[in-house]
Design a protein around this motif. Structure first.
Motif, short mmCIF file in Angstrom:
data_model
loop_
_atom_site.label_atom_id
_atom_site.label_comp_id
_atom_site.label_asym_id
_atom_site.label_seq_id
_atom_site.Cartn_x
_atom_site.Cartn_y
_atom_site.Cartn_z
N ARG A 19 0.82 -1.21 0.00
CA ARG A 19 0.00 0.00 0.00
C ARG A 19 0.86 1.26 0.00
N SER A 20 0.22 2.36 -0.39
CA SER A 20 0.96 3.61 -0.57
C SER A 20 1.56 4.13 0.73
N TYR A 21 0.86 3.93 1.86
CA TYR A 21 1.41 4.43 3.14
C TYR A 21 2.78 3.82 3.41
N MET A 22 2.89 2.51 3.26
CA MET A 22 4.16 1.84 3.51
C MET A 22 5.24 2.30 2.54
N LEU A 23 4.86 2.47 1.27
CA LEU A 23 5.83 2.89 0.26
C LEU A 23 6.35 4.30 0.52
N TRP A 24 5.48 5.20 0.98
CA TRP A 24 5.89 6.58 1.23
C TRP A 24 6.64 6.71 2.56
N MET A 25 6.27 5.93 3.56
CA MET A 25 6.94 6.05 4.85
C MET A 25 8.30 5.37 4.86
N TYR A 26 8.40 4.19 4.23
CA TYR A 26 9.61 3.38 4.38
C TYR A 26 10.39 3.17 3.09
N GLY A 27 9.85 3.59 1.95
CA GLY A 27 10.53 3.41 0.68
C GLY A 27 10.23 2.05 0.08
N VAL A 28 10.34 1.95 -1.23
CA VAL A 28 9.91 0.73 -1.92
C VAL A 28 10.82 -0.46 -1.60
N HIS A 29 12.12 -0.24 -1.46
CA HIS A 29 13.01 -1.36 -1.16
C HIS A 29 12.71 -1.95 0.22
N GLU A 30 12.58 -1.08 1.23
CA GLU A 30 12.31 -1.56 2.58
C GLU A 30 10.91 -2.17 2.67
N ALA A 31 9.94 -1.56 1.96
CA ALA A 31 8.58 -2.11 1.96
C ALA A 31 8.57 -3.51 1.35
N PHE A 32 9.28 -3.68 0.24
CA PHE A 32 9.36 -5.02 -0.37
C PHE A 32 10.04 -6.01 0.57
N ARG A 33 11.13 -5.60 1.18
CA ARG A 33 11.87 -6.50 2.06
C ARG A 33 10.98 -6.98 3.22
N ARG A 34 10.25 -6.07 3.84
CA ARG A 34 9.41 -6.43 4.98
C ARG A 34 8.27 -7.37 4.56
N SER A 35 7.63 -7.03 3.45
CA SER A 35 6.50 -7.86 3.02
C SER A 35 6.98 -9.24 2.57
N PHE A 36 8.13 -9.29 1.89
CA PHE A 36 8.65 -10.57 1.38
C PHE A 36 9.07 -11.49 2.52
N ALA A 37 9.45 -10.92 3.66
CA ALA A 37 9.80 -11.75 4.82
C ALA A 37 8.59 -12.56 5.28
N TYR A 38 7.40 -11.98 5.17
CA TYR A 38 6.18 -12.70 5.52
C TYR A 38 5.92 -13.83 4.53
N ILE A 39 6.17 -13.58 3.25
CA ILE A 39 5.97 -14.62 2.23
C ILE A 39 6.91 -15.79 2.50
N GLN A 40 8.14 -15.49 2.82
CA GLN A 40 9.10 -16.56 3.11
C GLN A 40 8.70 -17.36 4.34
N ALA A 41 8.14 -16.67 5.35
CA ALA A 41 7.70 -17.36 6.57
C ALA A 41 6.53 -18.29 6.28
N ILE A 42 5.60 -17.85 5.43
CA ILE A 42 4.47 -18.71 5.05
C ILE A 42 4.98 -19.94 4.31
N CYS A 43 5.88 -19.73 3.37
CA CYS A 43 6.42 -20.86 2.59
C CYS A 43 7.19 -21.82 3.49
N ASP A 44 7.97 -21.28 4.43
CA ASP A 44 8.74 -22.14 5.34
C ASP A 44 7.80 -23.00 6.20
N HIS A 45 6.69 -22.41 6.63
CA HIS A 45 5.76 -23.15 7.49
C HIS A 45 5.18 -24.37 6.77
N PHE A 46 4.83 -24.20 5.49
CA PHE A 46 4.22 -25.30 4.74
C PHE A 46 5.23 -26.09 3.91
N ASP A 47 6.52 -25.76 4.07
CA ASP A 47 7.59 -26.42 3.31
C ASP A 47 7.38 -26.24 1.80
#
Length: 526
Positions: free
Chosen positions: A139-167
């Protein structure tokens, strides 16, 4: 952009001392601010997600979320928390489908949404699917507050955690939709600049036509608040519109006021006016907000008295005369225009990216980082070959004309990863909370007054009595429903953004009675 001479000729400017003039009216002229305003990316998993899969990890994911969605249905689709190891905080499982088959929606409030497809269609040859199983919207709030690189990094960490949980295993990530935007105070008269005849002379593009929306102002004037080229479903869709008007009328994203102020696009006077309009969710309140500014900070007692009468309704004016008075007393407001290119994957997939950095260490996310590193090249392409605005006269072939001044400034805007300093993030966070709390408080008081009229008829009770009576009418069912609603609303906000009480938040001494003395409160207590 408001010219300095226009500011100097107003009553309020002439009445203020030099220090106050600079404090209220200083801003950066012809300023542009660029950012990526919306960012979707998709994630392709290695496992087979087609309907006849026998993959145990996929089947486990389906079973897990089927149970969660059954629980969600029993909670009237109000959202339920989902947590896996590696999450900084839980995500909300919410009802909803994206693009037809992404039926699992996980929300990190105000930051991003994760959409998962438990089943994807087979490929064209009947084999494994080429469809990505996960789509993330930042969302735009995250992109404007933290920048696109940091926003991607934070969100992608959740994706990796979901994938790790289900192998599950990630094959690759890729951009899905990217909105490039430029906010600017450059134009003081968008109506003239984007008038159909003038805009036609400037535009160089391959779009068939442009949609130009106008809004009436007074009895004689109008404003152009929206220009669109293409369709939202096209490879590229372009919007040019009054961003400041959108924030006011949609009554969300008030943090943009602070971002614009910090970056010099607006001054403190503009900030005052926009805030008053936002509180009332009314762009038409603009002139009255300017009148309010003079009433609070002007020095002429007679003019202040007139302004107060207009504000409290004891004196009225038609829109044209009100605007003339506002123009004589205060400057016009810096309007923030937004030029936005919505670029879809079906267009960006053909880009030949330049390897500015070695992103091989980013592994499956390499394409995303390569794409973001090419932002300047992509923006230059969009603002020249997709749509550019040129001088209205010159070469008979307008495609050979030079860019107009507005477009030159846009293209020379710095292409950095826009984010807000941590100290300013906290200030913006506190500001938004306090502003929205004030708006909500007014709604609560007004609702209590209206309830008092419904239940007791037209009465002369004071407002405190109305509020007390409203609370006293609550029964056990009301309290239970309110508790459920509070739990629901709590999940709709980001805990990190609401970690502290906003500055000025008081601990209330008064409820129905004074909790210190036991005295029943009958008057409004300040």
């Amino acid at each position: 952009m408001i010219q300095k001479r226009e500011i100097e000729h107003t009553q309020i400017y002439q009445e203020l001392d030099a220090e106050s003039q600079k404090y209220w009216f200083d801003f950066k002229q012809k300023k542009f601010l660029h950012n990526i305003d919306t960012f979707y990316y998709s994630v392709k998993l290695i496992e087979d997600f087609t309907d006849d899969t026998e993959d145990t990890a996929v089947l486990e994911l389906r079973e897990y979320f089927e149970k969660k969605k059954s629980l969600l249905a029993s909670h009237h689709n109000e959202s339920i928390p989902v947590y896996f190891d590696g999450f900084d905080s839980s995500l909300n499982l919410r009802a909803g489908i994206f693009a037809g088959f992404f039926s699992i929606r996980l929300e990190c409030p105000e930051w991003f949404d994760v959409f998962i497809a438990p089943v994807v269609p087979h490929g064209a040859d009947g084999g494994l699917s080429v469809t990505c199983e996960i789509v993330v919207q930042i969302r735009s709030y995250m992109l404007w507050m933290y920048g696109v690189h940091e926003a991607f990094r934070r969100s992608f960490a959740y994706i990796q955690a979901i994938c790790d949980h289900f192998d599950l295993h990630i094959g690759f990530c890729q951009e899905n939709r990217v909105d490039y935007c430029w906010h600017s105070n450059y134009l003081s008269n968008p109506e003239k600049f984007f008038a159909p005849d003038n805009f036609y002379k400037m535009r160089v593009d391959r779009f068939k036509d442009a949609l130009i929306h106008t809004a009436k102002v007074g009895s004689e004037d109008y404003e152009i608040d929206y220009v669109a080229l293409g369709k939202r479903s096209d490879k590229i869709f372009i919007r040019i519109y009054l961003k400041s008007k959108e924030v006011v009328e949609k009554n969300y994203k008030p943090w943009f006021f602070k971002v614009w102020l910090f970056n010099g696009l607006i001054n403190r006077y503009d900030f005052f006016v926009y805030e008053e309009c936002y509180k009332r969710r009314s762009w038409k309140y603009m002139d009255m907000a300017r009148i309010q500014f003079y009433a609070e900070y002007g020095n002429d007692a007679g003019l202040q008295a007139t302004c107060r009468k207009l504000l409290d309704g004891t004196q009225t004016m038609d829109d044209d005369h009100l605007r003339k008075l506002a123009d004589s007393l205060t400057p016009k407001v810096n309007l923030i225009m937004n030029v936005e290119y919505q670029v879809m994957r079906k267009h960006s997939k053909s880009y030949q990216l330049v390897p500015f950095k070695d992103n091989s260490g980013k592994d499956v996310a390499k394409r995303i980082y390569d794409y973001l590193d090419n932002r300047r090249i992509v923006a230059d392409y969009l603002t020249h070959y997709v749509l550019r605005l040129v001088e209205t006269s010159g070469d008979s072939n307008k495609s050979r004309r030079d860019y107009c001044a507005f477009w030159k400034s846009l293209r020379s805007c710095r292409m950095i990863d826009v984010c807000v300093a941590p100290k300013q993030v906290k200030l913006i966070r506190q500001y938004c909370r306090q502003l929205n709390a004030e708006i909500m408080k007014k709604r609560v008081i007004n609702a209590a007054v209206t309830l008092g009229i419904y239940t007791r008829g037209i009465n002369q009770d004071n407002v405190m009595q109305d509020c007390i009576e409203a609370l006293c009418q609550l029964n056990d069912n009301d309290i239970h429903d309110a508790y459920r609603y509070k739990q629901k609303k709590a999940r709709q906000f980001n805990a990190d953004e609401l970690a502290e009480t906003y500055i000025g938040g008081d601990t209330h001494t008064y409820e129905v009675v004074n909790i210190n003395t036991g005295e029943v409160s009958t008057d409004i207590v300040s």
